[in-house]
Enzyme design. Structure first.
Site: not given
Length: 398
Positions: A84, A346
């Site tokens: 991430c 995201h």
């Protein structure tokens, strides 16, 4: 040789639910974000000397294919994958090339074309890079699937047990960030929720009271940043709009990650703390000097944990900030004016570059209805388990 680094252009796509835009593939996303960044910088692609392309889900050299839509100029293209924190890792590498005098203008670009639903493993015939983290987790908390909400939800539970915070505090984080996203045309979600609506939504991890609006979604999208040296900025008369990177650090796990007996540590709080303190020292600032923050709220509990890891408050007091309204407009800081990962979306490779775009626009006074009045110093936090924490500080154009 060390040179100053400036952000001279940003671009991003709207973040979308996977598959929502039919036929929208990652080269299309990257072309859209990259073209916008070039236009904002006012330069041509052939002035870029190196490109760093971040993504997590894709084949080898997908980064090359993504930037080839912008031009075929024979420059080095580097593919970056760091879970991430991929977008911010690409940003760090692009900035390092300038710091080291290897280039005067670089591109950091991130993109992701994701599958709906919870994240899963792609390769099941080899060691999972998160295996040590998951094994340490299993020794601390009863196993739950999917792993990501389990880990961050369990970190929230640990905070509840240690410091007296409540799941309601995490719901308040989600309420704030969804409310912020109402003014962000790039956000995947632009809906507000009451606290009761958040708490009564579909449960994702019941033990922690973690509901769907408290979790970041999977997303499609891209973000881009063009970085330049002071020499390049001066030559192209960009000083009035160039945002300076005044501190930046990347930190990975230490033995303490696995030996601490703490879920909060396992999900990256210590990495964040180390990176943030390095950045404050580099930039010669304190948290009190910061006006606006984009941080990694992949799950609402992590925003509270990150308040503490960024030294916005003392250990165990993060929930007091959200309770007092200190992290929204009118408070001490505005945290996640974009809506954060929870509401903006995201797409893993693009997240860090979307954070960079939001903060650069804030410091240039271009954030429209999201604008934090008088913002001159900004802080970015992006984390990827497995693992890296990337923290970056920015200063408004002089």
């Amino acid at each position: 040789m060390t040179d100053k680094v400036f952000v001279i252009g940003n671009g991003m796509t709207k973040f979308e639910k996977p598959g929502r835009r039919e036929g929208w593939d990652y080269p299309d996303m990257a072309l859209e974000a990259g073209t916008r960044a070039l236009a904002e910088a006012g330069i041509a692609y052939d002035q870029i000397e190196q490109a760093y392309a971040g993504y997590c889900y894709g084949e080898s050299c997908s980064g090359h294919r993504a930037v080839y839509g912008l031009g075929l100029t024979a420059i080095p293209v580097f593919n970056v994958n760091s879970n991430c924190s991929t977008g911010s890792s690409a940003l760090f590498l692009a900035a390092n090339a300038i710091r080291g005098g290897l280039a005067d203008c670089t591109l950091a670009i991130g993109f992701e074309k994701m599958a709906p639903g919870s994240l899963g493993s792609t390769w099941n015939d080899r060691e999972n890079p998160m295996q040590d983290h998951l094994q340490a987790m299993a020794e601390l908390r009863d196993i739950w699937f999917p792993p990501a909400p389990w880990m961050f939800g369990a970190a929230g539970l640990e905070h509840n047990d240690r410091y007296g915070s409540k799941p309601d505090h995490f719901a308040q984080v989600a309420e704030k960030n969804h409310r912020h996203s109402l003014n962000n045309p790039y956000a995947q979600f632009q809906d507000s929720y009451t606290l009761d609506e958040i708490k009564n939504s579909k449960m994702v991890y019941e033990a922690a009271g973690l509901t769907r609006p408290m979790c970041s979604p999977t997303s499609d999208g891209s973000g881009a940043a063009i970085l330049a040296s002071e020499r390049f900025v001066d030559q192209h008369d960009l000083g009035a709009t160039a945002v300076e990177i005044i501190g930046q650090a990347v930190v990975s796990d230490t033995p303490g990650t696995f030996e601490s007996g703490s879920v909060i540590t396992l999900v990256g709080a210590d990495m964040t703390r180390r990176a943030a303190r390095r950045v404050y020292e580099q930039a010669d600032i304190t948290p009190d000097d910061v006006d606006v923050i984009e941080l990694h709220d992949c799950f609402a509990p992590n925003e509270v944990l990150t308040y503490e890891a960024l030294d916005l408050c003392g250990e165990g007091r993060g929930h007091e900030l959200i309770e007092a309204g200190d992290t929204t407009y009118g408070g001490r800081w505005v945290v996640n004016p974009s809506g954060g990962l929870i509401s903006k979306g995201h797409p893993l490779g693009a997240t860090g570059l979307a954070q960079c775009a939001e903060l650069s626009w804030q410091l240039r006074g271009l954030a429209d209805a999201r604008q934090v009045e008088g913002a001159t110093v900004a802080l970015q936090h992006n984390i990827g388990l497995g693992g890296s924490a990337v923290v970056t500080a920015y200063r408004a154009p002089a």
